[in-house]
Scaffold this active site. Structure first.
Site, PDB file in Angstrom:
ATOM      1  N   LYS A  14      48.753  71.568  34.605  1.00  0.00           N
ATOM      2  CA  LYS A  14      48.149  72.314  33.484  1.00  0.00           C
ATOM      3  C   LYS A  14      48.549  71.657  32.170  1.00  0.00           C
ATOM      4  O   LYS A  14      47.702  71.450  31.289  1.00  0.00           O
ATOM      5  CB  LYS A  14      48.605  73.786  33.516  1.00  0.00           C
ATOM      6  CG  LYS A  14      47.904  74.609  34.584  1.00  0.00           C
ATOM      7  CD  LYS A  14      48.552  75.981  34.777  1.00  0.00           C
ATOM      8  CE  LYS A  14      47.918  76.693  35.978  1.00  0.00           C
ATOM      9  NZ  LYS A  14      48.659  77.871  36.426  1.00  0.00           N
ATOM     10  N   ASP A  28      44.621  83.839  31.298  1.00  0.00           N
ATOM     11  CA  ASP A  28      44.467  84.094  32.730  1.00  0.00           C
ATOM     12  C   ASP A  28      43.490  85.246  32.984  1.00  0.00           C
ATOM     13  O   ASP A  28      42.986  85.402  34.096  1.00  0.00           O
ATOM     14  CB  ASP A  28      45.822  84.520  33.324  1.00  0.00           C
ATOM     15  CG  ASP A  28      46.510  83.416  34.107  1.00  0.00           C
ATOM     16  OD1 ASP A  28      45.804  82.556  34.666  1.00  0.00           O
ATOM     17  OD2 ASP A  28      47.746  83.434  34.165  1.00  0.00           O
ATOM     18  N   GLN A  38      53.232  81.731  34.722  1.00  0.00           N
ATOM     19  CA  GLN A  38      52.949  81.295  36.085  1.00  0.00           C
ATOM     20  C   GLN A  38      53.472  82.316  37.096  1.00  0.00           C
ATOM     21  O   GLN A  38      54.607  82.773  37.003  1.00  0.00           O
ATOM     22  CB  GLN A  38      53.590  79.913  36.313  1.00  0.00           C
ATOM     23  CG  GLN A  38      53.280  79.289  37.653  1.00  0.00           C
ATOM     24  CD  GLN A  38      51.823  78.863  37.817  1.00  0.00           C
ATOM     25  OE1 GLN A  38      51.102  78.622  36.840  1.00  0.00           O
ATOM     26  NE2 GLN A  38      51.373  78.798  39.054  1.00  0.00           N
TER      27      GLN A  38
HETATM   28  N1  GUN Z   1      49.825  81.152  40.359  1.00  0.00           N
HETATM   29  C1  GUN Z   1      48.869  80.653  41.175  1.00  0.00           C
HETATM   30  N2  GUN Z   1      47.666  80.653  40.558  1.00  0.00           N
HETATM   31  C2  GUN Z   1      47.871  81.159  39.316  1.00  0.00           C
HETATM   32  C3  GUN Z   1      47.016  81.391  38.211  1.00  0.00           C
HETATM   33  O1  GUN Z   1      45.808  81.157  38.242  1.00  0.00           O
HETATM   34  N3  GUN Z   1      47.615  81.924  37.114  1.00  0.00           N
HETATM   35  C4  GUN Z   1      48.942  82.210  37.076  1.00  0.00           C
HETATM   36  N4  GUN Z   1      49.419  82.732  35.970  1.00  0.00           N
HETATM   37  N5  GUN Z   1      49.762  81.998  38.094  1.00  0.00           N
HETATM   38  C5  GUN Z   1      49.226  81.468  39.201  1.00  0.00           C
END
Ligand code: GUN
Length: 312
Positions: free
Chosen positions: A64, A131, A108
């Protein structure tokens, strides 16, 4: 010699290339962000917070950060140790909420067990919740107000519209009822005028339900659970699953080597479907691209600027 049908689509033709689509989307976001910076002096900024050492999460967070920087955005990664208290995490979120240079905040998941994930997600300013997991954004999506839309469903619908055009009147079956994928996916497909069914572990005769689907979305987290004979001929299949399983080669498996598969048995399904997302290379790359799209849109909204369209 075996006869071949001249124009029968191969598995390669049927595979939806999410990687290529995501690359195009990231290019458009990069251009739009450069323009936002040039015209309004605003550089979109994304803060990612990770707590602990979960190896898969570490990889996601690194990807990311790198993609954010490549798109010309500001990327801040906050790495907190596994023992971080909920109070300290909430204090960091409050600081990021107040930072005018940060337009998107992502915590995350999963968080360590001593932290209440819902309390943390709901502490994020909904307008910075790239998100789309905040309850306010879930509500906005449900009633059709502009908000932040969860990235995986958003990316999946982009791929569906690219493959099918108008989705009106199609039967969509979503297998999985999570807040992160299944439920928002249902809202997005409803907004596209699909007839939507959400199936789950307690649904009766899941294969028969799936066979009704013109659009089948698999988001259950069970490796290759959905078989070829569950699929209506000509259906479009979106496989959201990312499951790590032992290598298909027994020698490599014995050495601990793994591979990634989806929730759909790809080869079987590809023989029946008209289009299908592969794993990897289907929905996965769209998730990061949509995170950047949300960050760009959040930066525009925070500065009263109309976002440029990001469609192909
Ligand atoms: N963990 C796995 N996929 C995601 C996601 O799309 N967003 C977040 N915040 N954590 C994750």
């Amino acid at each position: 010699m075996a006869e071949t049908i001249p124009h029968a689509p191969s598995i390669v033709d049927k595979a939806i290339d999410g990687k290529a689509f995501a690359a195009g989307l990231v290019d458009r976001i990069t251009g739009a962000s450069a323009r936002l910076r040039a015209d309004h002096g605003v550089q979109p900024g994304l803060a990612v917070v990770i707590v602990g050492e979960d190896p898969a999460s570490q990889i996601y967070v690194r990807n990311k950060g790198e993609t954010t920087l490549r798109a010309g955005m500001r990327s801040d990664t906050h790495r907190l140790d596994a023992g971080t208290s909920q109070a300290d995490l909430l204090a960091l979120i409050a600081q990021l909420n107040a930072d005018a240079g940060i337009h998107g905040i992502l915590v995350q998941l999963p968080l360590p067990g001593h932290i209440d994930s819902t309390a943390v997600l709901d502490a994020i300013d909904p307008d910075k919740d790239v998100d789309g997991f905040h309850v306010v954004n879930a509500g906005r999506l449900a009633v059709g107000l502009p908000g932040m839309v969860p990235c995986t469903p958003l990316g999946s619908v982009m791929l569906l519209k690219d493959a099918l055009g108008d989705l009106s009147g199609l039967n969509a079956v979503i297998v999985g009822r999570s807040n992160i994928v299944g439920k928002p996916m249902a809202q997005l497909l409803l907004a596209q005028n699909c007839t939507v069914t959400i199936a789950h572990s307690r649904s009766r005769d899941l294969p028969a339900l799936c066979r009704e689907a013109d659009i089948l979305v698999a988001a259950v987290g069970r490796p290759e659970m959905i078989r070829g004979d569950w699929i209506k001929p000509g259906a479009v299949v979106i496989d959201v699953g990312i499951n790590r399983v032992p290598s298909a080669d027994p020698v490599k498996a014995a050495e601990g080597k793994t591979r990634v598969v989806g929730d759909v048995a790809f080869k079987e399904a590809a023989a029946v479907a008209s289009r299908i997302t592969p794993v990897p290379g289907g929905v996965g790359p769209m998730t990061i691209a949509c995170l950047l799209a949300n960050t760009y849109v959040a930066a525009c909204r925070a500065n009263g600027v109309e976002p440029q369209p990001l469609d192909a």
